[in-house]
Design a protein around this motif. Structure first.
Motif, PDB file in Angstrom:
ATOM      1  N   TRP A   1       0.925  -1.159  -0.033  1.00 36.94           N
ATOM      2  CA  TRP A   1      -0.075  -0.035  -0.022  1.00 36.94           C
ATOM      3  C   TRP A   1       0.781   1.174  -0.076  1.00 36.94           C
ATOM      4  O   TRP A   1       0.484   2.132   0.736  1.00 36.94           O
ATOM      5  N   TRP A   2       2.007   1.163  -0.754  1.00 41.62           N
ATOM      6  CA  TRP A   2       2.657   2.467  -0.871  1.00 41.62           C
ATOM      7  C   TRP A   2       3.597   2.787   0.067  1.00 41.62           C
ATOM      8  O   TRP A   2       4.184   4.048  -0.058  1.00 41.62           O
ATOM      9  N   VAL A   3       3.847   2.052   1.173  1.00 30.99           N
ATOM     10  CA  VAL A   3       4.571   2.497   2.350  1.00 30.99           C
ATOM     11  C   VAL A   3       5.958   2.058   2.205  1.00 30.99           C
ATOM     12  O   VAL A   3       7.032   2.807   2.643  1.00 30.99           O
TER      13      VAL A   3
ATOM     14  N   ASP B   1      -0.741   8.850  14.347  1.00 19.29           N
ATOM     15  CA  ASP B   1      -0.592   7.505  14.214  1.00 19.29           C
ATOM     16  C   ASP B   1      -0.933   6.861  12.917  1.00 19.29           C
ATOM     17  O   ASP B   1      -0.733   5.740  12.567  1.00 19.29           O
ATOM     18  N   ASN B   2      -1.627   7.727  11.926  1.00 15.86           N
ATOM     19  CA  ASN B   2      -1.908   7.213  10.565  1.00 15.86           C
ATOM     20  C   ASN B   2      -2.006   8.402   9.574  1.00 15.86           C
ATOM     21  O   ASN B   2      -2.111   9.592  10.147  1.00 15.86           O
ATOM     22  N   GLY B   3      -2.079   8.206   8.469  1.00 19.19           N
ATOM     23  CA  GLY B   3      -2.274   9.411   7.465  1.00 19.19           C
ATOM     24  C   GLY B   3      -3.651  10.169   7.636  1.00 19.19           C
ATOM     25  O   GLY B   3      -3.778  11.313   7.800  1.00 19.19           O
ATOM     26  N   SER B   4      -4.818   9.284   7.991  1.00 22.78           N
ATOM     27  CA  SER B   4      -6.144   9.908   8.215  1.00 22.78           C
ATOM     28  C   SER B   4      -6.182  10.725   9.130  1.00 22.78           C
ATOM     29  O   SER B   4      -6.685  11.957   9.114  1.00 22.78           O
ATOM     30  N   THR B   5      -5.484  10.387  10.331  1.00 21.96           N
ATOM     31  CA  THR B   5      -5.625  11.403  11.500  1.00 21.96           C
ATOM     32  C   THR B   5      -4.718  12.607  11.171  1.00 21.96           C
ATOM     33  O   THR B   5      -4.904  13.592  11.896  1.00 21.96           O
TER      34      THR B   5
ATOM     35  N   SER C   1     -10.330  13.471  -5.188  1.00 24.60           N
ATOM     36  CA  SER C   1      -9.240  13.514  -4.346  1.00 24.60           C
ATOM     37  C   SER C   1      -9.321  12.599  -3.430  1.00 24.60           C
ATOM     38  O   SER C   1     -10.450  12.181  -3.240  1.00 24.60           O
ATOM     39  N   TYR C   2      -8.285  12.006  -2.806  1.00 23.86           N
ATOM     40  CA  TYR C   2      -8.548  11.120  -1.571  1.00 23.86           C
ATOM     41  C   TYR C   2      -7.550  11.582  -0.438  1.00 23.86           C
ATOM     42  O   TYR C   2      -6.508  11.876  -0.670  1.00 23.86           O
ATOM     43  N   HIS C   3      -7.906  11.690   0.578  1.00 22.33           N
ATOM     44  CA  HIS C   3      -7.279  12.083   2.005  1.00 22.33           C
ATOM     45  C   HIS C   3      -7.469  11.047   3.161  1.00 22.33           C
ATOM     46  O   HIS C   3      -6.941  11.571   4.250  1.00 22.33           O
ATOM     47  N   GLY C   4      -7.954   9.911   2.812  1.00 20.53           N
ATOM     48  CA  GLY C   4      -8.327   8.997   4.050  1.00 20.53           C
ATOM     49  C   GLY C   4      -9.546   8.800   4.440  1.00 20.53           C
ATOM     50  O   GLY C   4     -10.589   8.927   3.616  1.00 20.53           O
ATOM     51  N   GLU C   5      -9.759   8.142   5.598  1.00 18.26           N
ATOM     52  CA  GLU C   5     -11.108   7.125   5.830  1.00 18.26           C
ATOM     53  C   GLU C   5     -11.745   7.660   6.998  1.00 18.26           C
ATOM     54  O   GLU C   5     -12.899   7.317   7.205  1.00 18.26           O
TER      55      GLU C   5
ATOM     56  N   VAL D   1      -5.104  19.848  -1.062  1.00 22.53           N
ATOM     57  CA  VAL D   1      -4.745  19.198  -2.392  1.00 22.53           C
ATOM     58  C   VAL D   1      -3.912  17.959  -1.994  1.00 22.53           C
ATOM     59  O   VAL D   1      -2.973  17.982  -1.181  1.00 22.53           O
ATOM     60  N   GLU D   2      -3.593  16.957  -2.878  1.00 27.69           N
ATOM     61  CA  GLU D   2      -2.927  16.026  -3.264  1.00 27.69           C
ATOM     62  C   GLU D   2      -1.852  16.674  -4.262  1.00 27.69           C
ATOM     63  O   GLU D   2      -2.200  16.604  -5.484  1.00 27.69           O
ATOM     64  N   PRO D   3      -0.663  17.118  -3.756  1.00 24.42           N
ATOM     65  CA  PRO D   3       0.313  17.754  -4.879  1.00 24.42           C
ATOM     66  C   PRO D   3       0.627  16.907  -5.980  1.00 24.42           C
ATOM     67  O   PRO D   3       1.390  15.845  -5.623  1.00 24.42           O
TER      68      PRO D   3
ATOM     69  N   HIS E   1      -1.274  20.557   1.990  1.00 22.86           N
ATOM     70  CA  HIS E   1      -0.752  19.564   1.130  1.00 22.86           C
ATOM     71  C   HIS E   1      -0.658  18.340   1.830  1.00 22.86           C
ATOM     72  O   HIS E   1      -0.147  18.121   2.823  1.00 22.86           O
ATOM     73  N   ASP E   2      -1.561  17.184   1.092  1.00 22.08           N
ATOM     74  CA  ASP E   2      -1.436  16.141   1.464  1.00 22.08           C
ATOM     75  C   ASP E   2      -0.360  15.140   0.799  1.00 22.08           C
ATOM     76  O   ASP E   2      -0.631  14.849  -0.408  1.00 22.08           O
ATOM     77  N   GLU E   3       0.776  15.103   1.388  1.00 21.43           N
ATOM     78  CA  GLU E   3       1.981  14.571   0.667  1.00 21.43           C
ATOM     79  C   GLU E   3       2.314  12.912   1.280  1.00 21.43           C
ATOM     80  O   GLU E   3       3.453  12.552   1.388  1.00 21.43           O
ATOM     81  N   ILE E   4       0.967  12.282   1.676  1.00 21.05           N
ATOM     82  CA  ILE E   4       1.093  11.240   2.405  1.00 21.05           C
ATOM     83  C   ILE E   4       1.495  10.229   1.527  1.00 21.05           C
ATOM     84  O   ILE E   4       2.399   9.320   1.761  1.00 21.05           O
ATOM     85  N   ALA E   5       1.161  10.225   0.289  1.00 24.28           N
ATOM     86  CA  ALA E   5       1.447   9.230  -0.737  1.00 24.28           C
ATOM     87  C   ALA E   5       2.529   9.681  -1.434  1.00 24.28           C
ATOM     88  O   ALA E   5       3.633   9.023  -1.927  1.00 24.28           O
ATOM     89  N   VAL E   6       2.584  11.154  -1.955  1.00 22.60           N
ATOM     90  CA  VAL E   6       3.636  11.536  -2.765  1.00 22.60           C
ATOM     91  C   VAL E   6       4.946  12.045  -2.297  1.00 22.60           C
ATOM     92  O   VAL E   6       6.071  12.243  -2.781  1.00 22.60           O
TER      93      VAL E   6
ATOM     94  N   LEU F   1       2.422  14.170   6.005  1.00 21.80           N
ATOM     95  CA  LEU F   1       3.311  13.206   5.658  1.00 21.80           C
ATOM     96  C   LEU F   1       2.882  11.849   6.513  1.00 21.80           C
ATOM     97  O   LEU F   1       2.783  11.836   7.804  1.00 21.80           O
ATOM     98  N   SER F   2       2.977  10.609   5.709  1.00 20.22           N
ATOM     99  CA  SER F   2       2.926   9.475   6.525  1.00 20.22           C
ATOM    100  C   SER F   2       3.548   8.331   5.500  1.00 20.22           C
ATOM    101  O   SER F   2       4.420   8.296   4.938  1.00 20.22           O
ATOM    102  N   LYS F   3       2.859   7.188   5.297  1.00 19.72           N
ATOM    103  CA  LYS F   3       3.159   6.131   4.565  1.00 19.72           C
ATOM    104  C   LYS F   3       4.657   5.812   4.286  1.00 19.72           C
ATOM    105  O   LYS F   3       5.283   5.049   5.469  1.00 19.72           O
ATOM    106  N   ALA F   4       5.488   6.365   3.522  1.00 19.33           N
ATOM    107  CA  ALA F   4       6.917   6.136   3.340  1.00 19.33           C
ATOM    108  C   ALA F   4       7.396   6.546   4.427  1.00 19.33           C
ATOM    109  O   ALA F   4       8.696   6.624   4.758  1.00 19.33           O
TER     110      ALA F   4
HETATM  111  C1  LIG Z   1      -3.084   6.601   2.066  1.00 19.12           C
HETATM  112  C2  LIG Z   1      -3.627   7.989   1.966  1.00 19.12           C
HETATM  113  C3  LIG Z   1      -3.945   8.825   3.060  1.00 19.12           C
HETATM  114  C4  LIG Z   1      -4.789   7.978   4.561  1.00 19.12           C
HETATM  115  O1  LIG Z   1      -3.668   7.421   5.006  1.00 19.12           O
HETATM  116  P1  LIG Z   1      -3.893   6.158   6.056  1.00 19.12           P
HETATM  117  O2  LIG Z   1      -2.477   6.051   6.892  1.00 19.12           O
HETATM  118  O3  LIG Z   1      -4.171   5.094   5.288  1.00 19.12           O
HETATM  119  O4  LIG Z   1      -5.076   6.753   7.129  1.00 19.12           O
HETATM  120  C5  LIG Z   1      -4.296   9.992   2.952  1.00 19.12           C
HETATM  121  N1  LIG Z   1      -4.095  10.587   2.005  1.00 19.12           N
HETATM  122  C6  LIG Z   1      -3.457  10.083   0.925  1.00 19.12           C
HETATM  123  C7  LIG Z   1      -3.013  10.848  -0.405  1.00 19.12           C
HETATM  124  C8  LIG Z   1      -2.978   9.011   0.943  1.00 19.12           C
HETATM  125  O5  LIG Z   1      -2.517   8.123  -0.203  1.00 19.12           O
END
Ligand SMILES: *Cc1c(COP(=O)(O)O)cnc(C)c1O
Length: 349
Positions: A56-58, A114-118, A148-152, A220-222, A254-259, A282-285
């Motif tokens: 999942w891109w991490v 403790d995760n991207g959504s939060t 766009s997608y920013h979490g759950e 935005v997701e940049p 800027h949601d750079e959680i993925a990028v 920031l999160s994921k990686a």
């Molecule tokens: C994965 C993701 C999130 C959410 O992160 P989680 O750790 O799954 O809660 C938010 N924004 C973007 C752009 C993502 O790719």
């Protein structure tokens, strides 16, 4: 019965998997994984798979990376966890210093979840709260891009627009302004990415001009809308957005959680536009794909709007129990070491 089969049956008797119609597993086998090394995952029957989705891109530097493993092991023998309210520890201080130094100038404070959504929830709440603390309580709403997608979590879902994930929950969601995405896959034939991104900015400009008194922030997701199908746009859009947010007194998230962490060729996508957002999520990686953690960076100006005597009740009273977990910080520090010592961004170019 094979070992895979046996683990699969035990799993399906007790687990409810994420983002899954569980009935699909009547047909589709689960893949129980025994171990991972580098790009490889290995199941219980010894079959190997390339982890091409990077879990999942991490995962950026492989499974069971010796350098990240060692750092976590060392940290484990020192301190596994301590709460971050009223306490501090070495890895969280070092990581915060590194992130401030690594991100664009002006981002000087780091808040952990403790995760991207939060992490997204924190940026949204801080922005909303900033305007309350600054005597502009009408600025309560958020602007998002279509697709766009920013979490759950509920507020993070509210600023997202992937119908498959959000439609069911519509009655629960915040009321946002939705602006058409600059997605260059949809550009007219023969038009350049830059021209299309520029043209699409007119929609954003109009929304900000009309509604800025009600708007707290644009999120935005940049450069890449990841979960929306890896849809991309030109950095000029981010430049125009930064300028317009300043002009209309609106925060830029800027949601750079993925990028983040090299996914677009630079360490962070915002570098390609030469801008500093008001919030960088920031999160994921961040932890190399080892442990759940997010970091929200913001400016001193934002921070100062909360800094006051406790009795004024201007503080940001938001917490997650595992905020700033030392093992996750250790994984992140080892990941940043690899980026630096192996000159990863330049080598990729
Ligand atoms: C994965 C993701 C999130 C959410 O992160 P989680 O750790 O799954 O809660 C938010 N924004 C973007 C752009 C993502 O790719």
């Amino acid at each position: 019965m094979s070992q895979n089969e046996s683990w699969m049956q035990r799993d399906l008797a007790v687990l409810w998997h994420p983002c899954t119609q569980m009935k699909d597993h009547e047909q589709l086998p689960l893949i129980p994984i025994r171990r991972g090394e580098g790009v490889w995952l290995e199941d219980f029957d010894g079959k190997r798979y390339i982890d091409a989705v990077s879990s999942w891109w991490v995962n950026v530097f492989g499974h069971s990376n010796p350098r990240i493993n060692q750092r976590i092991k060392n940290q484990l023998d020192q301190l596994e966890h301590v709460m971050l309210a009223g306490f501090s520890h070495q890895p969280v201080v070092e990581l915060s210093e590194r992130l401030v130094a690594l991100t664009p100038p002006g981002l000087e404070r780091v808040f952990y979840t403790d995760n991207g959504s939060t992490g997204i929830e924190v940026a949204l709440k801080m922005s909303f709260h900033y305007w309350r603390n600054s005597g502009q309580p009408t600025k309560q709403r958020f602007v998002t891009l279509t697709n766009s997608y920013h979490g759950e979590t509920v507020a993070a879902m509210s600023v997202g627009d992937v119908a498959l994930f959000t439609d069911t929950y519509k009655p629960l969601l915040l009321d946002t302004f939705k602006v058409p995405s600059p997605d260059c896959y949809l550009r007219p034939e023969g038009m350049s990415w830059e021209e299309h991104s520029r043209n699409m900015f007119a929609h954003m400009e109009r929304t900000l001009a009309e509604h800025h008194r009600e708007i707290a922030a644009v999120i935005v997701e940049p450069l890449i809308q990841g979960a929306g199908g890896m849809r991309m746009y030109h950095p000029v859009y981010l430049k125009l957005l930064r300028e317009a947010c300043d002009r209309h007194d609106v925060h830029l998230i800027h949601d750079e959680i993925a990028v983040g962490f090299g996914r677009t060729g630079t360490m962070f996508a915002c570098e390609q536009a030469g801008i500093t957002p008001d919030f960088l999520c920031l999160s994921k990686a961040l932890t190399g794909g080892y442990l759940p953690m997010a970091a929200v960076l913001t400016t001193d100006k934002l921070y100062q709007a909360f800094y006051d005597d406790y009795s004024t009740l201007r503080a940001f009273l938001h917490s997650h129990t595992y905020t700033g977990n030392p093992l996750a910080c250790a994984a992140a520090l080892a990941t940043l070491d690899i980026f630096e010592q192996d000159n990863v961004i330049e080598a990729n170019k």
